[in-house]
Motif scaffolding. Structure first.
Motif, PDB file in Angstrom:
ATOM      1  N   ALA A 191       0.812  -1.217   0.000  1.00 51.23           N
ATOM      2  CA  ALA A 191       0.000   0.000   0.000  1.00 51.23           C
ATOM      3  C   ALA A 191       0.846   1.269   0.000  1.00 51.23           C
ATOM      4  CB  ALA A 191      -0.937  -0.009   1.208  1.00 51.23           C
ATOM      5  N   SER A 192       2.025   1.257   0.611  1.00 45.73           N
ATOM      6  CA  SER A 192       2.824   2.476   0.679  1.00 45.73           C
ATOM      7  C   SER A 192       3.354   2.906  -0.682  1.00 45.73           C
ATOM      8  CB  SER A 192       3.996   2.300   1.655  1.00 45.73           C
ATOM      9  OG  SER A 192       4.971   1.428   1.134  1.00 45.73           O
ATOM     10  N   TYR A 193       3.312   2.019  -1.668  1.00 50.80           N
ATOM     11  CA  TYR A 193       3.765   2.360  -3.021  1.00 50.80           C
ATOM     12  C   TYR A 193       2.640   2.960  -3.869  1.00 50.80           C
ATOM     13  CZ  TYR A 193       8.325   0.116  -2.511  1.00 50.80           C
ATOM     14  OH  TYR A 193       9.610  -0.209  -2.122  1.00 50.80           O
ATOM     15  N   ALA A 194       1.525   3.304  -3.256  1.00 54.04           N
ATOM     16  CA  ALA A 194       0.400   3.872  -4.004  1.00 54.04           C
ATOM     17  C   ALA A 194       0.784   5.212  -4.622  1.00 54.04           C
ATOM     18  CB  ALA A 194      -0.800   4.057  -3.081  1.00 54.04           C
ATOM     19  N   ASP A 195       0.421   5.385  -5.884  1.00 58.06           N
ATOM     20  CA  ASP A 195       0.527   6.699  -6.503  1.00 58.06           C
ATOM     21  C   ASP A 195      -0.892   7.196  -6.746  1.00 58.06           C
ATOM     22  OD1 ASP A 195      -0.359   5.262  -8.681  1.00 58.06           O
ATOM     23  OD2 ASP A 195       1.058   6.167 -10.091  1.00 58.06           O
ATOM     24  N   VAL A 202      -6.020   1.941  -2.458  1.00 57.43           N
ATOM     25  CA  VAL A 202      -5.607   1.222  -1.260  1.00 57.43           C
ATOM     26  C   VAL A 202      -6.789   0.423  -0.718  1.00 57.43           C
ATOM     27  CG1 VAL A 202      -4.742   1.460   1.109  1.00 57.43           C
ATOM     28  CG2 VAL A 202      -3.866   2.954  -0.716  1.00 57.43           C
ATOM     29  N   VAL A 203      -6.573  -0.856  -0.456  1.00 61.56           N
ATOM     30  CA  VAL A 203      -7.605  -1.710   0.130  1.00 61.56           C
ATOM     31  C   VAL A 203      -7.780  -1.331   1.593  1.00 61.56           C
ATOM     32  CG1 VAL A 203      -8.282  -4.090   0.621  1.00 61.56           C
ATOM     33  CG2 VAL A 203      -7.050  -3.554  -1.492  1.00 61.56           C
ATOM     34  N   GLU A 204      -9.030  -1.101   2.008  1.00 58.41           N
ATOM     35  CA  GLU A 204      -9.327  -0.577   3.338  1.00 58.41           C
ATOM     36  C   GLU A 204     -10.101  -1.582   4.183  1.00 58.41           C
ATOM     37  OE1 GLU A 204     -11.221   3.266   3.280  1.00 58.41           O
ATOM     38  OE2 GLU A 204     -10.829   3.441   1.131  1.00 58.41           O
ATOM     39  N   GLU A 205     -10.401  -1.159   5.426  1.00 55.49           N
ATOM     40  CA  GLU A 205     -11.193  -1.992   6.324  1.00 55.49           C
ATOM     41  C   GLU A 205     -12.578  -2.244   5.765  1.00 55.49           C
ATOM     42  OE1 GLU A 205     -11.439  -0.707  10.331  1.00 55.49           O
ATOM     43  OE2 GLU A 205      -9.271  -0.719  10.671  1.00 55.49           O
ATOM     44  N   ARG A 206     -13.133  -1.270   5.025  1.00 59.79           N
ATOM     45  CA  ARG A 206     -14.479  -1.461   4.487  1.00 59.79           C
ATOM     46  C   ARG A 206     -14.520  -2.533   3.396  1.00 59.79           C
ATOM     47  NH1 ARG A 206     -15.833   3.743   0.611  1.00 59.79           N
ATOM     48  NH2 ARG A 206     -13.701   4.397   0.181  1.00 59.79           N
ATOM     49  N   ASP A 207     -13.343  -2.968   2.922  1.00 60.27           N
ATOM     50  CA  ASP A 207     -13.272  -4.041   1.935  1.00 60.27           C
ATOM     51  C   ASP A 207     -13.161  -5.415   2.588  1.00 60.27           C
ATOM     52  OD1 ASP A 207     -13.215  -2.202  -0.268  1.00 60.27           O
ATOM     53  OD2 ASP A 207     -11.129  -1.784   0.237  1.00 60.27           O
ATOM     54  N   ALA A 266       4.768  12.768  -2.986  1.00 61.39           N
ATOM     55  CA  ALA A 266       5.242  12.444  -1.639  1.00 61.39           C
ATOM     56  C   ALA A 266       5.243  10.934  -1.493  1.00 61.39           C
ATOM     57  CB  ALA A 266       4.357  13.096  -0.577  1.00 61.39           C
ATOM     58  N   PRO A 267       6.328  10.267  -1.884  1.00 62.18           N
ATOM     59  CA  PRO A 267       6.392   8.795  -1.810  1.00 62.18           C
ATOM     60  C   PRO A 267       6.089   8.285  -0.413  1.00 62.18           C
ATOM     61  CG  PRO A 267       8.247   9.660  -3.053  1.00 62.18           C
ATOM     62  CD  PRO A 267       7.561  10.842  -2.452  1.00 62.18           C
ATOM     63  N   GLY A 268       5.230   7.283  -0.335  1.00 64.14           N
ATOM     64  CA  GLY A 268       4.889   6.680   0.946  1.00 64.14           C
ATOM     65  C   GLY A 268       3.734   7.332   1.658  1.00 64.14           C
ATOM     66  N   VAL A 269       3.203   8.419   1.114  1.00 64.31           N
ATOM     67  CA  VAL A 269       2.088   9.124   1.748  1.00 64.31           C
ATOM     68  C   VAL A 269       0.775   8.638   1.133  1.00 64.31           C
ATOM     69  CG1 VAL A 269       0.960  11.366   2.065  1.00 64.31           C
ATOM     70  CG2 VAL A 269       3.446  11.159   2.320  1.00 64.31           C
ATOM     71  N   ILE A 270      -0.157   8.235   1.986  1.00 63.69           N
ATOM     72  CA  ILE A 270      -1.483   7.817   1.542  1.00 63.69           C
ATOM     73  C   ILE A 270      -2.395   9.028   1.599  1.00 63.69           C
ATOM     74  CG2 ILE A 270      -3.428   6.275   1.954  1.00 63.69           C
ATOM     75  CD1 ILE A 270      -0.857   4.890   1.052  1.00 63.69           C
ATOM     76  N   ALA A 271      -3.103   9.286   0.506  1.00 63.93           N
ATOM     77  CA  ALA A 271      -3.967  10.460   0.402  1.00 63.93           C
ATOM     78  C   ALA A 271      -5.414  10.030   0.242  1.00 63.93           C
ATOM     79  CB  ALA A 271      -3.538  11.323  -0.789  1.00 63.93           C
ATOM     80  N   ARG A 272      -6.316  10.956   0.521  1.00 59.10           N
ATOM     81  CA  ARG A 272      -7.748  10.708   0.343  1.00 59.10           C
ATOM     82  C   ARG A 272      -8.231  11.588  -0.803  1.00 59.10           C
ATOM     83  NH1 ARG A 272     -12.570  10.149   4.711  1.00 59.10           N
ATOM     84  NH2 ARG A 272     -14.298  10.902   3.442  1.00 59.10           N
ATOM     85  N   VAL A 273      -8.907  10.971  -1.769  1.00 61.02           N
ATOM     86  CA  VAL A 273      -9.403  11.714  -2.921  1.00 61.02           C
ATOM     87  C   VAL A 273     -10.913  11.553  -2.998  1.00 61.02           C
ATOM     88  CG1 VAL A 273      -9.047   9.757  -4.484  1.00 61.02           C
ATOM     89  CG2 VAL A 273      -9.155  12.069  -5.416  1.00 61.02           C
ATOM     90  N   ASP A 304     -18.691   9.554  -2.218  1.00 58.75           N
ATOM     91  CA  ASP A 304     -17.707   8.520  -1.921  1.00 58.75           C
ATOM     92  C   ASP A 304     -16.293   9.099  -1.927  1.00 58.75           C
ATOM     93  OD1 ASP A 304     -16.829   6.034  -1.232  1.00 58.75           O
ATOM     94  OD2 ASP A 304     -17.157   5.112  -3.192  1.00 58.75           O
ATOM     95  N   TYR A 305     -15.345   8.296  -1.484  1.00 57.58           N
ATOM     96  CA  TYR A 305     -13.938   8.675  -1.482  1.00 57.58           C
ATOM     97  C   TYR A 305     -13.102   7.435  -1.717  1.00 57.58           C
ATOM     98  CZ  TYR A 305     -13.306   6.420   3.028  1.00 57.58           C
ATOM     99  OH  TYR A 305     -13.232   5.480   4.027  1.00 57.58           O
ATOM    100  N   ALA A 306     -11.822   7.649  -1.951  1.00 55.89           N
ATOM    101  CA  ALA A 306     -10.884   6.535  -2.073  1.00 55.89           C
ATOM    102  C   ALA A 306      -9.585   6.929  -1.404  1.00 55.89           C
ATOM    103  CB  ALA A 306     -10.637   6.186  -3.541  1.00 55.89           C
ATOM    104  N   LEU A 307      -8.929   5.961  -0.776  1.00 51.47           N
ATOM    105  CA  LEU A 307      -7.578   6.175  -0.267  1.00 51.47           C
ATOM    106  C   LEU A 307      -6.607   5.812  -1.384  1.00 51.47           C
ATOM    107  CD1 LEU A 307      -7.669   4.817   3.397  1.00 51.47           C
ATOM    108  CD2 LEU A 307      -7.999   7.152   2.551  1.00 51.47           C
ATOM    109  N   THR A 308      -5.734   6.727  -1.712  1.00 54.33           N
ATOM    110  CA  THR A 308      -4.811   6.542  -2.813  1.00 54.33           C
ATOM    111  C   THR A 308      -3.485   7.193  -2.445  1.00 54.33           C
ATOM    112  OG1 THR A 308      -4.553   6.889  -5.196  1.00 54.33           O
ATOM    113  CG2 THR A 308      -5.688   8.617  -3.983  1.00 54.33           C
TER     114      THR A 308
END
Length: 341
Positions: A101-105, A110-115, A168-175, A181-185
């Motif tokens: 997940a930390s390699y997300a661009d 990112v797979v979350e708890e809701r999945d 920002a490599p390694g940073v998880i963002a919310r879009v 709805d939203y996604a963690l990316t």
């Protein structure tokens, strides 16, 4: 690169063969090997073991859209999130999935708890790396996405690159996604050569796909253009409504009425007290191009009955009197597009 885990050396070790360009790993593998003998198992690893155990019952699920399946020939390399069945090529279209997940661009979901339940080997959907695979390329099921989450992956494939945030490599963002709805990316890839380990990460993954002879899909190909198109198209609704009507005419009256004590799934349908009829109900979508005769023949061969539908998605509910019945996966020889949409 310190925020990116696991190391590129570990990622490279998943490939069937050593990477063709090893220079990108030189700095990553430098340093002494730590002594792990006196180190306790971290809590976050124990959580991953628990998640894997929770997802274990999914392993044998029949193949269907929205599921995440290991790559059969190299399970340690990654998995794939299935999007749509291409009946013309007899292949599934989907996106590469890794645990990292930390390699997300900006195109990574990112797979979350809701999945949940989802095996920790499914941590990141790389929506900018669509692939096509045969049914034989698919291994155990690791997780199942809802239609909303599947739509989020499609949206990121189309629009993720438009994200103008700072790399920002390694940073998880919310879009934000259309609607509420939203996604963690992640953030966009850096344009500075050598400053973003996620670029080398994707190079390694592409090499692995080439070694496994897994073909890339057309980038940003809309799902509606794949033969498993939206089931609520006008032509499809006319066809499947006719199929449902013709099949239901020959069914017994009890199929049309809600029965006392009826339960969806492995169920008992009580018919007034004298007897008990048992069966399994499953929601399905048929391929848009499937003919009425093809569907009717398949229903008879599989000893299935249509008991409901089409609903607003265009899906039908089919009943098997055999409680052990497992539907065959979409593919050659049947008109299915999606099981449990």
């Amino acid at each position: 690169m310190t925020a990116l885990t696991p190391s590129l050396a570990i990622v490279a070790a998943r490939l069937p063969s050593p990477p063709s360009s090893i220079e990108l790993l030189d700095e990553d593998v430098a340093g002494d090997t730590p002594d792990w003998r006196g180190i306790a198992v971290p809590e976050h690893l124990m959580e991953r073991f628990a998640r894997r155990s929770d997802a274990a019952p999914l392993a044998g699920r029949p193949i269907a859209g929205g599921q995440i399946h290991l790559l059969a020939r190299r399970p340690g390399f990654g998995a794939v999130l299935l999007d749509a069945w291409d009946s013309s090529r007899q292949r599934w279209r989907g996106w590469l999935v890794t645990p990292d997940a930390s390699y997300a661009d900006a195109c990574g979901l990112v797979v979350e708890e809701r999945d949940a339940p989802a095996d920790p080997r499914a941590g990141l959907v790389l929506c900018d790396m669509p692939v096509t695979l045969a049914v034989t390329d698919l291994g155990a099921c690791l997780g199942v996405f809802s239609q909303e989450r599947l739509q989020a992956a499609r949206w990121l494939e189309w629009h993720g690159r438009a994200n103008a945030a700072t790399a920002a490599p390694g940073v998880i963002a919310r879009v934000a996604l259309p609607g509420d709805d939203y996604a963690l990316t992640g953030t966009p890839l850096s344009s500075e050569l050598g400053k973003d380990g996620r670029v080398a990460y994707r190079q390694l993954l592409r090499q692995g796909l080439q070694q496994l002879q897994i073909a890339p899909a057309d980038a940003a190909a809309p799902a509606a253009k794949v033969p498993m198109q939206a089931a609520n198209a006008n032509r499809w609704l006319k066809l499947v409504t006719a199929v449902a009507a013709s099949v239901m005419v020959v069914q017994s009256a009890w199929l049309f009425l809600p029965k006392e004590g009826a339960v969806v799934g492995n169920a008992e349908f009580r018919n007034g007290g004298s007897g008990v009829e048992t069966g399994v109900r499953t929601r399905v979508l048929f391929r848009a191009e499937a003919t009425e005769a093809e569907i009717r023949t398949w229903l008879q061969r599989e000893q299935l009955e249509i008991v409901a539908g089409p609903d607003t998605l265009g899906a039908f509910t089919v009943l098997s009197r055999n409680r052990q019945k497992v539907l065959p996966p979409p593919g050659p020889g049947n008109p299915l597009a999606v099981i449990n949409p």
